[in-house]
Design a protein around this motif. Structure first.
Motif: not given
Length: 104
Positions: A58-59, A54-56, A51-52
């Protein structure tokens, strides 16, 4: 400033992906010997790391899109303000690329 932010984002993303790979490797190595609760804990850790990551990603994607759009706008503004200089620069770059291409 933008380069520093992009570099930090790349380093964070790299660390997250390395941690994800490490956790996945541990899960594969220990999957046969782990009991139910230990396996669930490791799976939860892997899901959190994924999850982390994927968030990175996306950012980083959003940051690159914003910077790309800003570069396009700045280029268009420059060309609009200095059309003849832009033609000269483009001709010079094209000439240099032609010279380099014919050398091979």
């Amino acid at each position: 400033m933008a380069r520093k932010t992009a570099k930090n984002a790349q380093e964070i993303l790299k660390a997250d992906l390395q941690a994800l790979v490490s956790d996945t490797e541990r899960l594969l190595e220990h999957s046969a010997s782990l009991a139910g609760e230990q396996a669930e804990e490791l799976r939860a850790q892997i899901k959190l790391r994924l999850l982390k990551a994927r968030e990175s990603l996306e950012q980083t994607k959003e940051s690159l899109q914003i910077r790309g759009e800003a570069a396009v706008i700045a280029t268009e503004d420059y060309v609009q303000a200095n059309p003849w200089q832009s033609v000269g620069i483009a001709a010079g770059v094209g000439f240099l690329i032609g010279l380099l291409a014919t050398r091979r």
